[in-house]
Write a protein that holds these residues in place. Structure first.
Motif, short mmCIF file in Angstrom:
data_model
loop_
_atom_site.label_atom_id
_atom_site.label_comp_id
_atom_site.label_asym_id
_atom_site.label_seq_id
_atom_site.Cartn_x
_atom_site.Cartn_y
_atom_site.Cartn_z
N ILE A 188 -6.24 -1.62 4.27
CA ILE A 188 -6.84 -0.80 5.32
C ILE A 188 -8.10 -1.53 5.78
O ILE A 188 -9.18 -1.39 5.19
CB ILE A 188 -7.17 0.61 4.80
CG1 ILE A 188 -5.92 1.25 4.17
CG2 ILE A 188 -7.69 1.47 5.92
CD1 ILE A 188 -4.76 1.40 5.12
N GLU A 189 -7.94 -2.31 6.82
CA GLU A 189 -9.03 -3.14 7.33
C GLU A 189 -9.21 -2.87 8.82
O GLU A 189 -8.46 -2.13 9.44
CB GLU A 189 -8.72 -4.63 7.09
CG GLU A 189 -8.38 -5.00 5.66
CD GLU A 189 -9.59 -4.92 4.74
OE1 GLU A 189 -10.72 -4.82 5.26
OE2 GLU A 189 -9.41 -4.98 3.51
N VAL A 190 -10.23 -3.50 9.39
CA VAL A 190 -10.52 -3.35 10.81
C VAL A 190 -9.34 -3.84 11.64
O VAL A 190 -8.79 -4.92 11.38
CB VAL A 190 -11.80 -4.13 11.19
CG1 VAL A 190 -12.05 -4.06 12.69
CG2 VAL A 190 -12.99 -3.57 10.42
N GLY A 191 -8.92 -3.07 12.60
CA GLY A 191 -7.81 -3.43 13.47
C GLY A 191 -6.46 -2.92 13.01
O GLY A 191 -5.49 -3.03 13.75
N VAL A 192 -6.36 -2.37 11.82
CA VAL A 192 -5.10 -1.85 11.31
C VAL A 192 -4.90 -0.43 11.82
O VAL A 192 -5.83 0.39 11.82
CB VAL A 192 -5.09 -1.86 9.76
CG1 VAL A 192 -3.87 -1.16 9.22
CG2 VAL A 192 -5.15 -3.30 9.26
N ALA A 193 -3.70 -0.12 12.28
CA ALA A 193 -3.40 1.22 12.79
C ALA A 193 -3.13 2.16 11.62
O ALA A 193 -2.32 1.87 10.74
CB ALA A 193 -2.20 1.18 13.73
N PHE A 249 -2.00 6.72 5.43
CA PHE A 249 -0.75 6.09 5.84
C PHE A 249 -1.03 5.03 6.90
O PHE A 249 -1.59 5.33 7.95
CB PHE A 249 0.24 7.13 6.37
CG PHE A 249 0.89 7.94 5.30
CD1 PHE A 249 2.07 7.53 4.72
CD2 PHE A 249 0.29 9.12 4.85
CE1 PHE A 249 2.68 8.28 3.72
CE2 PHE A 249 0.88 9.87 3.86
CZ PHE A 249 2.08 9.45 3.29
N ARG A 250 -0.65 3.80 6.60
CA ARG A 250 -0.80 2.69 7.53
C ARG A 250 0.48 2.53 8.33
O ARG A 250 1.58 2.59 7.78
CB ARG A 250 -1.11 1.38 6.78
CG ARG A 250 -1.32 0.17 7.66
CD ARG A 250 -1.49 -1.08 6.82
NE ARG A 250 -0.26 -1.40 6.10
CZ ARG A 250 -0.15 -2.40 5.25
NH1 ARG A 250 -1.21 -3.17 4.98
NH2 ARG A 250 1.00 -2.64 4.63
N GLN A 251 0.32 2.37 9.65
CA GLN A 251 1.48 2.20 10.51
C GLN A 251 1.98 0.77 10.41
O GLN A 251 1.21 -0.20 10.59
CB GLN A 251 1.15 2.55 11.95
CG GLN A 251 2.37 2.53 12.86
CD GLN A 251 2.02 2.87 14.30
OE1 GLN A 251 0.89 2.66 14.73
NE2 GLN A 251 2.98 3.39 15.03
#
Length: 461
Positions: A414-419, A384-386
């Motif tokens: 879903i990459e670097v820096g994604v919460a 789950f991405r915020q």
């Protein structure tokens, strides 16, 4: 003929009346159909095609949700082997024995109680003739030593005045030395019998000691404390078991109790011969081994592990074809009082089963998440991405996993820096499925997400 015509007319009139009555009873349904025409269906019946959910603030706090920005790192590939926490040989358990024959007149501590080094454990009534003789001899030799010392001092004055020969002074000095040796030997003997210094002085003064108190031994220094570690507890030992009862006679050297010192324990792992090279590489390279204590994750948290370095490797057992290896485990205790006695709550205790995670390689440049951050549905895996106050479910590709961690390939948002949500993914997914079931339309129907108040927010596309 005329009666047939009248009969047909009557039947026609009755049919018209029946139709009029039926229309009157269904007038409400016709009116609703006219005022609220049925909307055209865009597809077959089914749940709303949504992949996002917004939870209430109460739900977020209740689940203890945690989100963190993801980063690329190496995922350590491991093999898992069983292990168990054991006592450190030479440190625990510590045997307490009677130094002299006698009768146990009092027991000062009970099993499970915490005791300080030097605290009284047993009072033993002396029943050894040899001990009594040693006390008597010590008192006599001490008295003779005092007299010999006075005689030597007087002889020394006479020799200095020239009224006595020097050889007499030599004889007196030899006598003092012999008596001093006797007194010191008897003092050490009584100390070996468990006499405290004050008890030795009593016996030397002629006051016979009839009982001794056996206390807890001195504690080992243990591991050197660091600036981050708390100070060691005042109560070091824990009474593990008692081997005697009050009123029981004991012989010299007989076991009285066992004391436990759990400040440092060992973890014993058991690996197969085929895994020997992995264990040897981790030991020689001082590569930390993860210790999974098989605990459930705390509410709102994630399961963790302790990193330790293997200390030594044992010999292979020909029967089981396994070999042991050992790692030191520092332990901490919290004292608490019950009924006027002190007890210790240790973080770890011997006998606890663990799982050791020996490193065997790395998967480079992946996203490593706790196992609780990933949820599965059949062959698919999701995280789950915020997205502000909304959680978007995203499918991911798993490239490595174990009981605690999962490695996923970056991509699909879903990459670097994604919460990303790091825990309770299964609970959030259940909330999403429940909201999907409340919708309408099919796979080609409306898209969006449900709010906590029950309202549906349709996506712009």
């Amino acid at each position: 003929m005329r009666w047939r015509f009248l009969l047909r007319g009557t039947a026609f009139v009755l049919l018209l009346g029946a139709l009029a009555a039926g229309a009157w009873t269904q007038r409400d349904r016709w009116q609703r159909a006219h005022d609220h025409p049925v909307a055209e269906k865009s597809g077959p019946l089914g749940p709303v095609d949504i992949q996002s959910v917004k939870l209430s603030d109460e739900a977020v706090l209740g689940l203890g949700l945690r989100c963190e920005d993801v980063k690329l790192e190496d995922y350590p590939r491991v093999i898992e082997v069983p292990g168990v926490i054991i006592d450190a040989p030479g440190r625990s358990p510590r045997a307490v024995s009677s130094p002299v024959a006698g009768v146990v007149s009092r027991i000062h501590a009970s099993p499970g109680e915490a005791v300080k080094p030097g605290s009284p454990l047993f009072t033993v009534q002396l029943a050894s003739e040899f001990v009594q003789t040693t006390q008597t001899d010590l008192a006599r030799y001490a008295k003779d030593l005092v007299a010999a010392t006075l005689r030597r001092d007087q002889t020394a004055k006479l020799v200095a005045a020239g009224t006595k020969a020097g050889v007499e002074l030599v004889e007196d000095e030899n006598q003092v030395r012999r008596l001093t040796t006797q007194v010191e030997g008897h003092r050490r003997q009584l100390g070996a019998f468990g006499f405290e210094p004050r008890d030795v002085k009593r016996a030397e003064a002629g006051d016979a000691v009839t009982e001794i108190v056996i206390g807890a031994p001195a504690a080992d220094p243990g591991a050197p404390p660091t600036s981050a570690s708390p100070p060691p507890p005042v109560f070091v030992f824990e009474v593990e078991s008692l081997a005697v009862a009050a009123g029981q006679g004991v012989a010299s050297g007989q076991l009285l109790a066992r004391l436990a010192d759990y400040r440092e324990l060992l973890i014993e792992g058991r690996a197969f011969e085929t895994e020997a090279q992995y264990v040897a590489d981790a030991t020689g390279g001082a590569r930390p081994v993860g210790v999974d204590f098989l605990d459930a994750a705390p509410r709102g948290g994630t399961e963790g592990e302790v990193k330790l370095v293997i200390r030594s490797i044992g010999r292979t057992d020909p029967a089981s074809r396994t070999f042991p290896f050992y790692a030191a485990l520092a332990n901490e205790a919290t004292p608490y009082d019950r009924g006027g006695k002190t007890f210790l709550s240790w973080t770890y205790r011997p006998g606890r089963q663990v799982r050791l995670r020996v490193p065997v390689g790395n998967v480079p440049k992946v996203i490593v998440l706790p196992a609780g951050a990933v949820v599965r549905e059949g062959a698919d895996a999701y995280v789950f991405r915020q997205n502000g106050d909304v959680f978007d479910r995203k499918p991911v590709v798993i490239v490595g996993e174990d009981r605690l961690n999962v490695a996923i390939a970056p991509g699909n948002g879903i990459e670097v820096g994604v919460a990303v949500l790091r825990n309770q993914a299964a609970a959030v997914n259940r909330a999403l499925k429940a909201l999907q079931a409340r919708g309408f339309g099919g796979a080609g129907g409306k898209k969006g997400h449900w709010h906590a108040d029950g309202s549906f927010h349709e996506a712009d596309d």
